[in-house]
Design a protein around this motif. Structure first.
Motif, short mmCIF file in Angstrom:
data_model
loop_
_atom_site.label_atom_id
_atom_site.label_comp_id
_atom_site.label_asym_id
_atom_site.label_seq_id
_atom_site.Cartn_x
_atom_site.Cartn_y
_atom_site.Cartn_z
N UNK A 36 33.16 13.63 -25.63
CA UNK A 36 33.71 12.36 -26.13
C UNK A 36 35.13 12.15 -25.62
N UNK A 37 35.86 13.25 -25.50
CA UNK A 37 37.24 13.17 -25.03
C UNK A 37 37.32 12.92 -23.53
N UNK A 38 36.34 13.38 -22.80
CA UNK A 38 36.32 13.26 -21.35
C UNK A 38 35.94 11.84 -20.92
N UNK A 39 34.85 11.32 -21.49
CA UNK A 39 34.36 9.99 -21.10
C UNK A 39 33.52 9.43 -22.24
N UNK A 40 34.12 8.57 -23.05
CA UNK A 40 33.47 8.06 -24.25
C UNK A 40 32.19 7.29 -23.93
N UNK A 41 32.21 6.46 -22.87
CA UNK A 41 31.03 5.66 -22.54
C UNK A 41 29.84 6.53 -22.15
N UNK A 42 30.07 7.46 -21.23
CA UNK A 42 28.97 8.34 -20.80
C UNK A 42 28.55 9.27 -21.94
N UNK A 43 29.51 9.66 -22.76
CA UNK A 43 29.21 10.49 -23.92
C UNK A 43 28.26 9.76 -24.86
#
Length: 117
Positions: free
Chosen positions: A17-24
């Motif tokens: 979630x911290x790295x990439x919210x959309x892809x997460x």
């Protein structure tokens, strides 16, 4: 998001979630489809993503990439694929590249997940 019994998986889900919210969000939505389709699924963090097991057999995996989420199927070569959505030319595995949330529906993720076991 369904909380995982596996601490490593839960940590992975929180970190992405911290790295990439959309892809997460896409990965979590697909994960929920898998877990709802096969409630006895066990999941582990392996190969840099999540892998899913039923009766100790790996049947699928979810991986975050720079531009998409990859949903892999261990025996994808056996799957019905009337719209030719599956990619890959390996002996057994096939995958779907999910670029947007809409792709989850447009590429019929649920249709392929139901065939995965």
């Amino acid at each position: 998001m369904k909380k995982s019994e596996n601490e490593g998986v839960q940590n992975f889900l929180e970190e992405i979630k911290l790295v990439d919210a959309d892809k997460s969000n896409m990965l979590i939505e697909i994960r929920d489809i898998i877990l709802n389709t096969f409630p006895k699924t066990k999941e582990k963090v392996m190969y840099g993503g999540l892998v899913f097991f039923l009766n100790d057999e790996m049947f699928s995996g979810l991986f975050l990439n720079k531009k998409h989420v990859t949903l892999e199927f261990s025996t994808g070569y056996l799957m019905e694929d009337p719209k030719k959505a599956l990619e890959g030319k390996g002996k057994y595995r096939r995958h779907l590249k999910i670029l947007t949330t809409e792709d989850i529906l447009n590429k019929e993720v649920s249709f392929f997940v139901r065939q995965a076991v």
